[in-house]
Design a protein around this motif. Structure first.
Motif, PDB file in Angstrom:
ATOM      1  N   GLU A 194      19.169  -2.019   4.115  1.00 44.71           N
ATOM      2  CA  GLU A 194      20.024  -2.646   3.112  1.00 44.71           C
ATOM      3  C   GLU A 194      19.272  -3.801   2.468  1.00 44.71           C
ATOM      4  OE1 GLU A 194      23.893  -3.754   4.484  1.00 44.71           O
ATOM      5  OE2 GLU A 194      24.518  -4.264   2.441  1.00 44.71           O
ATOM      6  N   MET A 195      18.404  -4.406   3.266  1.00 42.27           N
ATOM      7  CA  MET A 195      17.658  -5.566   2.788  1.00 42.27           C
ATOM      8  C   MET A 195      16.200  -5.423   3.183  1.00 42.27           C
ATOM      9  SD  MET A 195      18.532  -9.495   3.535  1.00 42.27           S
ATOM     10  CE  MET A 195      17.396 -10.776   3.059  1.00 42.27           C
ATOM     11  N   ILE A 196      15.315  -5.758   2.232  1.00 45.43           N
ATOM     12  CA  ILE A 196      13.890  -5.625   2.489  1.00 45.43           C
ATOM     13  C   ILE A 196      13.230  -7.004   2.362  1.00 45.43           C
ATOM     14  CG2 ILE A 196      13.531  -4.772   0.120  1.00 45.43           C
ATOM     15  CD1 ILE A 196      11.261  -3.055   1.216  1.00 45.43           C
ATOM     16  N   LEU A 197      12.413  -7.332   3.359  1.00 40.85           N
ATOM     17  CA  LEU A 197      11.712  -8.611   3.398  1.00 40.85           C
ATOM     18  C   LEU A 197      10.242  -8.339   3.141  1.00 40.85           C
ATOM     19  CD1 LEU A 197      13.180  -9.769   6.846  1.00 40.85           C
ATOM     20  CD2 LEU A 197      14.191 -10.123   4.612  1.00 40.85           C
ATOM     21  N   LEU A 198       9.652  -9.059   2.216  1.00 40.22           N
ATOM     22  CA  LEU A 198       8.245  -8.800   1.890  1.00 40.22           C
ATOM     23  C   LEU A 198       7.436 -10.078   2.057  1.00 40.22           C
ATOM     24  CD1 LEU A 198      10.052  -7.358  -0.757  1.00 40.22           C
ATOM     25  CD2 LEU A 198       7.947  -6.044  -0.621  1.00 40.22           C
ATOM     26  N   ASP A 199       6.287  -9.952   2.743  1.00 39.42           N
ATOM     27  CA  ASP A 199       5.429 -11.108   2.994  1.00 39.42           C
ATOM     28  C   ASP A 199       4.190 -11.031   2.101  1.00 39.42           C
ATOM     29  OD1 ASP A 199       4.202 -13.349   3.967  1.00 39.42           O
ATOM     30  OD2 ASP A 199       4.291 -12.746   6.077  1.00 39.42           O
ATOM     31  N   GLU A 200       4.207 -11.782   1.025  1.00 44.44           N
ATOM     32  CA  GLU A 200       3.095 -11.886   0.076  1.00 44.44           C
ATOM     33  C   GLU A 200       2.532 -10.528  -0.366  1.00 44.44           C
ATOM     34  OE1 GLU A 200       0.560 -15.159   0.151  1.00 44.44           O
ATOM     35  OE2 GLU A 200       1.468 -16.054   1.937  1.00 44.44           O
ATOM     36  N   PRO A 201       3.382  -9.705  -0.990  1.00 41.33           N
ATOM     37  CA  PRO A 201       2.909  -8.387  -1.411  1.00 41.33           C
ATOM     38  C   PRO A 201       1.833  -8.433  -2.487  1.00 41.33           C
ATOM     39  CG  PRO A 201       5.094  -8.821  -2.307  1.00 41.33           C
ATOM     40  CD  PRO A 201       4.807  -9.914  -1.318  1.00 41.33           C
ATOM     41  N   ILE A 257       3.440  -4.441  -8.982  1.00 49.36           N
ATOM     42  CA  ILE A 257       4.201  -4.699  -7.743  1.00 49.36           C
ATOM     43  C   ILE A 257       5.523  -5.388  -8.081  1.00 49.36           C
ATOM     44  CG2 ILE A 257       4.249  -6.064  -5.589  1.00 49.36           C
ATOM     45  CD1 ILE A 257       2.285  -3.962  -5.114  1.00 49.36           C
ATOM     46  N   PHE A 258       5.467  -6.379  -8.963  1.00 49.87           N
ATOM     47  CA  PHE A 258       6.702  -7.094  -9.300  1.00 49.87           C
ATOM     48  C   PHE A 258       7.670  -6.201 -10.072  1.00 49.87           C
ATOM     49  CE2 PHE A 258       4.328 -10.703  -7.789  1.00 49.87           C
ATOM     50  CZ  PHE A 258       5.306 -11.499  -7.225  1.00 49.87           C
ATOM     51  N   GLU A 259       7.132  -5.299 -10.901  1.00 44.35           N
ATOM     52  CA  GLU A 259       8.005  -4.325 -11.578  1.00 44.35           C
ATOM     53  C   GLU A 259       8.703  -3.427 -10.552  1.00 44.35           C
ATOM     54  OE1 GLU A 259       5.231  -3.836 -15.589  1.00 44.35           O
ATOM     55  OE2 GLU A 259       5.424  -2.142 -14.199  1.00 44.35           O
ATOM     56  N   VAL A 260       7.919  -3.003  -9.563  1.00 40.70           N
ATOM     57  CA  VAL A 260       8.475  -2.133  -8.527  1.00 40.70           C
ATOM     58  C   VAL A 260       9.594  -2.851  -7.771  1.00 40.70           C
ATOM     59  CG1 VAL A 260       7.901  -1.241  -6.234  1.00 40.70           C
ATOM     60  CG2 VAL A 260       6.519  -0.582  -8.194  1.00 40.70           C
ATOM     61  N   LEU A 261       9.400  -4.135  -7.509  1.00 43.83           N
ATOM     62  CA  LEU A 261      10.445  -4.885  -6.796  1.00 43.83           C
ATOM     63  C   LEU A 261      11.734  -4.913  -7.609  1.00 43.83           C
ATOM     64  CD1 LEU A 261       8.402  -7.824  -5.247  1.00 43.83           C
ATOM     65  CD2 LEU A 261       9.174  -5.699  -4.172  1.00 43.83           C
ATOM     66  N   LEU A 296      11.747 -12.284  -0.705  1.00 44.00           N
ATOM     67  CA  LEU A 296      10.328 -12.177  -1.020  1.00 44.00           C
ATOM     68  C   LEU A 296       9.621 -13.494  -0.718  1.00 44.00           C
ATOM     69  CD1 LEU A 296       7.963 -10.816  -2.643  1.00 44.00           C
ATOM     70  CD2 LEU A 296       8.988 -11.832  -4.683  1.00 44.00           C
ATOM     71  N   VAL A 297       8.625 -13.429   0.160  1.00 47.27           N
ATOM     72  CA  VAL A 297       7.790 -14.588   0.449  1.00 47.27           C
ATOM     73  C   VAL A 297       6.550 -14.496  -0.426  1.00 47.27           C
ATOM     74  CG1 VAL A 297       6.210 -15.474   2.193  1.00 47.27           C
ATOM     75  CG2 VAL A 297       8.582 -15.012   2.793  1.00 47.27           C
ATOM     76  N   ALA A 334      14.370  -4.465   6.875  1.00 37.57           N
ATOM     77  CA  ALA A 334      13.013  -3.918   6.989  1.00 37.57           C
ATOM     78  C   ALA A 334      12.013  -4.947   6.503  1.00 37.57           C
ATOM     79  CB  ALA A 334      12.879  -2.637   6.181  1.00 37.57           C
ATOM     80  N   LEU A 335      10.878  -5.009   7.179  1.00 35.15           N
ATOM     81  CA  LEU A 335       9.834  -5.985   6.857  1.00 35.15           C
ATOM     82  C   LEU A 335       8.596  -5.275   6.331  1.00 35.15           C
ATOM     83  CD1 LEU A 335       8.615  -8.899   7.086  1.00 35.15           C
ATOM     84  CD2 LEU A 335       7.961  -8.305   9.419  1.00 35.15           C
ATOM     85  N   VAL A 336       8.090  -5.758   5.193  1.00 35.07           N
ATOM     86  CA  VAL A 336       6.759  -5.345   4.722  1.00 35.07           C
ATOM     87  C   VAL A 336       5.835  -6.503   5.087  1.00 35.07           C
ATOM     88  CG1 VAL A 336       5.374  -4.665   2.732  1.00 35.07           C
ATOM     89  CG2 VAL A 336       7.807  -4.097   2.801  1.00 35.07           C
ATOM     90  N   PRO A 337       5.048  -6.352   6.152  1.00 33.76           N
ATOM     91  CA  PRO A 337       4.341  -7.511   6.697  1.00 33.76           C
ATOM     92  C   PRO A 337       3.161  -7.960   5.848  1.00 33.76           C
ATOM     93  CG  PRO A 337       3.760  -5.553   7.948  1.00 33.76           C
ATOM     94  CD  PRO A 337       4.804  -5.129   6.941  1.00 33.76           C
TER      95      PRO A 337
END
Ligand SMILES: Nc1ncnc2c1ncn2[C@@H]1O[C@H](COP(=O)(O)OP(=O)(O)OP(=O)(O)O)[C@@H](O)[C@H]1O
Ligand SMILES: [Mg+2]
Length: 238
Positions: free
Chosen positions: A157-164, A176-180, A192-193, A83-86
């Motif tokens: 299973e895997m989450i990709l995040l673009d500059e959250p 946000i980083f705590e949530v990750l 994580l990008v 899954a991507l968080v764009p």
């Protein structure tokens, strides 16, 4: 066969005649938090989008759970558990928080929607308070939380995040980083990008540094944090 959860082998990607990724190879193992850092225009977003088939990798291979996904349609890649968080969140502004969460179930169907929405409200109590509010009226931090929750609704299973953390106030970034970290604790693998190299490298087990479409450095989060080149280029030299 690949033993890695995600393995990228020597991919090139282009926008027309312009090459954006050059022989990029990296891997992410199950349960890891891995970060990719790099300056504006380095190709970070391109790499995430290439994992989802747009643009396509013209050379090289992308494997997920040991299976080649390089040429699969985007929706099939999502169905397989990525899954991507764009970048920029891309929530649906006219829909409510709850409706946005339901949209996240598209790759997997509605079977677990109620249970998973409840789990998201536990992870993000702010979203529960605002469940009937239109997403476009949420604060930037709340929108980012919603984008993450929506991605999780697909049970990846895997989450990709673009500059959250982009454009958010320091306290919100911290949250946000705590949530990750909490999401990693739920057993999700994270890629994580980030331009926020300091936070990202502190969180990550391992990291890669992308420069002009090329992976220039890699190592543990700790190693990269202490690397003079990284400090100079991404941590303001301190
Ligand atoms: N749709 C596109 N068409 C043409 N060129 C593009 C396109 N998207 C990105 N590029 C170019 O590809 C290169 C990499 O861009 P990309 O968005 O992947 O960088 P990035 O590392 O995510 O940067 P940022 O930190 O600013 O988000 C840049 O030179 C950019 O101009
Ligand atoms: Mg980007």
């Amino acid at each position: 066969m690949s033993e890695h959860l995600l393995e990228v082998r020597g991919i090139d990607a282009y926008y027309g005649p312009i090459q954006a990724l050059r022989e990029v190879s990296l891997h992410v193992d199950k349960g890891e938090i891995v970060t990719l850092i790099g300056a504006n225009g380095a190709g970070k977003t391109t790499l995430l989008n290439t994992l989802f088939g747009n643009p396509r990798a013209l050379v090289g291979h992308i494997l997920f759970r040991g299976e080649e996904i390089t040429r699969l349609p985007t929706y099939q890649i999502a169905k397989r558990g990525l899954a991507l968080v764009p970048e920029g969140r891309h929530i649906f502004p006219g829909m409510t928080v709850e409706e946005n969460l339901v949209m996240g179930t598209i790759p997997v169907g509605m079977e677990h929607a109620d249970e998973d929405r409840q789990a998201m409200f536990e992870l993000f109590p702010r979203l529960e308070e605002r469940r009937d509010q239109r997403a476009g009226t949420l604060s930037g931090g709340e929108q980012q939380m919603l984008a993450i929750a929506r991605a999780l609704m697909a049970r990846p299973e895997m989450i990709l995040l673009d500059e959250p953390s982009l454009g958010l106030a320091p306290l919100v970034v911290k949250r946000i980083f705590e949530v990750l970290r909490e999401i990693a604790g739920l057993g999700k693998t994270i890629f994580l990008v980030e331009q926020n190299a300091n936070h990202a490298l502190k969180l990550a087990d391992r990291g890669y540094v992308l420069v002009n479409g090329v992976i220039e450095l890699q190592g543990s989060g700790k190693e990269l944090l202490g690397n003079p080149q990284v400090r100079q280029a991404y941590l303001g030299g301190h």
